[in-house]
Design a protein around this motif. Sequence first.
Motif, PDB file in Angstrom:
ATOM      1  N   LEU A 156      -1.449 -10.959 -11.473  1.00 22.45           N
ATOM      2  CA  LEU A 156      -1.418 -10.709  -9.842  1.00 22.45           C
ATOM      3  C   LEU A 156      -2.659 -10.137  -9.388  1.00 22.45           C
ATOM      4  N   ALA A 157      -3.524  -9.328 -10.159  1.00 20.33           N
ATOM      5  CA  ALA A 157      -4.734  -8.505  -9.812  1.00 20.33           C
ATOM      6  C   ALA A 157      -5.661  -9.705  -9.469  1.00 20.33           C
ATOM      7  N   LYS A 158      -5.648 -10.904 -10.253  1.00 20.84           N
ATOM      8  CA  LYS A 158      -6.570 -12.050 -10.052  1.00 20.84           C
ATOM      9  C   LYS A 158      -6.167 -12.655  -8.940  1.00 20.84           C
ATOM     10  N   LEU A 159      -4.870 -12.961  -8.579  1.00 18.55           N
ATOM     11  CA  LEU A 159      -4.567 -13.379  -7.236  1.00 18.55           C
ATOM     12  C   LEU A 159      -4.904 -12.699  -6.091  1.00 18.55           C
ATOM     13  N   ALA A 160      -4.554 -11.507  -6.057  1.00 11.76           N
ATOM     14  CA  ALA A 160      -5.009 -10.379  -5.019  1.00 11.76           C
ATOM     15  C   ALA A 160      -6.398 -10.723  -4.789  1.00 11.76           C
ATOM     16  N   LYS A 161      -7.246 -10.821  -6.033  1.00 11.15           N
ATOM     17  CA  LYS A 161      -8.679 -10.665  -5.606  1.00 11.15           C
ATOM     18  C   LYS A 161      -9.450 -12.261  -5.422  1.00 11.15           C
ATOM     19  N   ALA A 162      -8.399 -13.362  -5.403  1.00 13.49           N
ATOM     20  CA  ALA A 162      -8.690 -14.617  -5.119  1.00 13.49           C
ATOM     21  C   ALA A 162      -9.799 -14.826  -3.975  1.00 13.49           C
ATOM     22  N   ASP A 163      -9.404 -14.502  -2.796  1.00 16.82           N
ATOM     23  CA  ASP A 163     -10.209 -14.732  -1.754  1.00 16.82           C
ATOM     24  C   ASP A 163     -11.424 -13.669  -1.533  1.00 16.82           C
ATOM     25  N   GLY A 164     -11.774 -12.981  -2.662  1.00 19.73           N
ATOM     26  CA  GLY A 164     -12.872 -12.066  -2.566  1.00 19.73           C
ATOM     27  C   GLY A 164     -12.656 -10.576  -2.429  1.00 19.73           C
ATOM     28  N   ARG A 165     -11.399 -10.270  -1.798  1.00 25.98           N
ATOM     29  CA  ARG A 165     -11.313  -9.074  -1.513  1.00 25.98           C
ATOM     30  C   ARG A 165      -9.627  -8.813  -1.531  1.00 25.98           C
ATOM     31  N   VAL A 166      -9.356  -7.375  -1.689  1.00 25.86           N
ATOM     32  CA  VAL A 166      -7.962  -7.131  -1.944  1.00 25.86           C
ATOM     33  C   VAL A 166      -7.607  -6.439  -0.729  1.00 25.86           C
ATOM     34  N   THR A 167      -6.700  -7.155  -0.001  1.00 19.69           N
ATOM     35  CA  THR A 167      -6.252  -6.563   1.359  1.00 19.69           C
ATOM     36  C   THR A 167      -5.087  -5.579   1.178  1.00 19.69           C
ATOM     37  N   ASP A 168      -5.073  -4.856   2.533  1.00 23.08           N
ATOM     38  CA  ASP A 168      -3.855  -3.788   2.564  1.00 23.08           C
ATOM     39  C   ASP A 168      -2.488  -4.498   2.030  1.00 23.08           C
ATOM     40  N   SER A 169      -2.358  -5.700   2.801  1.00 22.59           N
ATOM     41  CA  SER A 169      -1.093  -6.334   2.762  1.00 22.59           C
ATOM     42  C   SER A 169      -0.735  -6.983   1.476  1.00 22.59           C
ATOM     43  N   GLU A 170      -1.657  -7.234   0.712  1.00 24.14           N
ATOM     44  CA  GLU A 170      -1.476  -7.583  -0.844  1.00 24.14           C
ATOM     45  C   GLU A 170      -1.087  -6.443  -1.572  1.00 24.14           C
ATOM     46  N   ILE A 171      -1.898  -5.296  -1.564  1.00 27.46           N
ATOM     47  CA  ILE A 171      -1.533  -4.014  -2.108  1.00 27.46           C
ATOM     48  C   ILE A 171      -0.107  -3.571  -1.802  1.00 27.46           C
ATOM     49  N   ALA A 172       0.275  -3.684  -0.517  1.00 21.99           N
ATOM     50  CA  ALA A 172       1.694  -3.478  -0.040  1.00 21.99           C
ATOM     51  C   ALA A 172       2.583  -4.301  -0.760  1.00 21.99           C
ATOM     52  N   SER A 173       2.413  -5.610  -0.958  1.00 25.53           N
ATOM     53  CA  SER A 173       3.082  -6.371  -1.768  1.00 25.53           C
ATOM     54  C   SER A 173       3.259  -6.161  -3.315  1.00 25.53           C
ATOM     55  N   ILE A 174       2.294  -5.645  -3.699  1.00 22.94           N
ATOM     56  CA  ILE A 174       2.347  -5.478  -5.117  1.00 22.94           C
ATOM     57  C   ILE A 174       3.279  -4.215  -5.126  1.00 22.94           C
ATOM     58  N   GLU A 175       3.018  -3.023  -4.310  1.00 19.98           N
ATOM     59  CA  GLU A 175       3.789  -2.020  -4.430  1.00 19.98           C
ATOM     60  C   GLU A 175       5.449  -2.019  -4.102  1.00 19.98           C
ATOM     61  N   THR A 176       5.576  -3.016  -3.225  1.00 19.63           N
ATOM     62  CA  THR A 176       7.027  -3.529  -3.139  1.00 19.63           C
ATOM     63  C   THR A 176       7.531  -3.983  -4.281  1.00 19.63           C
ATOM     64  N   PHE A 177       6.810  -4.860  -4.956  1.00 15.06           N
ATOM     65  CA  PHE A 177       7.104  -5.560  -6.196  1.00 15.06           C
ATOM     66  C   PHE A 177       7.544  -4.535  -7.222  1.00 15.06           C
ATOM     67  N   MET A 178       6.803  -3.619  -7.254  1.00 11.13           N
ATOM     68  CA  MET A 178       7.029  -2.690  -8.502  1.00 11.13           C
ATOM     69  C   MET A 178       8.160  -1.526  -8.049  1.00 11.13           C
ATOM     70  N   THR A 179       8.327  -1.416  -6.674  1.00  8.66           N
ATOM     71  CA  THR A 179       9.385  -0.418  -6.351  1.00  8.66           C
ATOM     72  C   THR A 179      10.759  -1.112  -6.195  1.00  8.66           C
ATOM     73  N   ARG A 180      10.749  -1.983  -5.359  1.00 12.09           N
ATOM     74  CA  ARG A 180      11.809  -2.565  -4.912  1.00 12.09           C
ATOM     75  C   ARG A 180      12.421  -3.503  -5.703  1.00 12.09           C
ATOM     76  N   ASP A 181      11.629  -4.635  -6.440  1.00  9.98           N
ATOM     77  CA  ASP A 181      11.988  -5.663  -7.296  1.00  9.98           C
ATOM     78  C   ASP A 181      12.246  -5.231  -8.543  1.00  9.98           C
ATOM     79  N   LEU A 182      11.258  -4.305  -9.210  1.00 12.13           N
ATOM     80  CA  LEU A 182      11.543  -3.662 -10.572  1.00 12.13           C
ATOM     81  C   LEU A 182      11.714  -2.513 -10.684  1.00 12.13           C
ATOM     82  N   ASN A 183      12.103  -1.543  -9.768  1.00 13.27           N
ATOM     83  CA  ASN A 183      12.507  -0.466  -9.693  1.00 13.27           C
ATOM     84  C   ASN A 183      11.831   0.589 -10.859  1.00 13.27           C
ATOM     85  N   LEU A 184      10.641   0.324 -10.775  1.00 11.35           N
ATOM     86  CA  LEU A 184       9.940   1.044 -11.980  1.00 11.35           C
ATOM     87  C   LEU A 184       9.716   2.590 -11.381  1.00 11.35           C
ATOM     88  N   ASP A 185       9.762   3.488 -12.507  1.00 12.80           N
ATOM     89  CA  ASP A 185       9.853   4.975 -12.466  1.00 12.80           C
ATOM     90  C   ASP A 185       8.538   5.239 -12.099  1.00 12.80           C
TER      91      ASP A 185
END
Length: 253
Positions: free
Chosen positions: A68-97
């Motif tokens: 996922l990190a390499k995907l986020a960086k694929a276009d040369g920079r990591v955008t806020d929306s990409e970071i938000a999607s990763i955070e959503t994935f961690m909290t909403r989809d995976l329910n990580l503590d």
Amino acid sequence: MGWLGKVVGGTIGFALGGPIGAVAGAAFGHGFDKKEERYLSRGGVLSSGLSSDEQAQMTFFVAAFSMLAKLAKADGRVTDSEIASIETFMTRDLNLDVDGRNSAVNIFRQALNSPESFDAFALQFYRVFRVQPRIIEFMMDVLFRVSAADGAISAQEEVLLQSAGRIFQIHAAEYEKIKARYVKTVNKAYAVLKCDETATNEELKKSYRKLVAEYHPDKIASKGLPEEFTALAGDKFREIQEAWESIKAERGI
């Protein structure tokens, strides 16, 4: 994730070589001496205190956030929306503590700066799970889910996703069906059931029953993945049921 407590507590070493082991070691503050690095790079396994299931869980977890990190960086920079999607994935989809989220973030950051390529992480992941096609498809689904979280898949992300499909030995038609769950290319309900719109009612029923059996959360949990990933299995299970109900209504089955 029983393995996470052992790793964070520093009570074990790592039994993973290759780019996944390197990122895990950096993320959790564990180092190898040169002899161990050479041994692991040749495919050796060191005693780690982890069970085989825990090693598989750790591989899946580290590989997921590395890719996922390499995907986020694929276009040369990591955008806020990409970071938000990763955070959503961690909290909403995976329910990580908290510990799980911190670990995922550390892995993500280490992988962003890793000299290893997306393909290197994908290949090591595939070598571990190549005899478990549902886990392979599950990972492909995760990659598409996060890539499309901002409403579109960029050309650079598509290149990496296609590469993952080739490495994972996913046929082109199957790849397009997974993609269709997140990008409007064909009727999504049929894509979820892995059929096209010309399928007969009986073919649709057969596929539905097969998928329900394969993606039942209890079945996924038995594969030894971190318990947080079974939440995705639950989402997938519901998606299959909703697709079937939609097609039944459409066809009057």
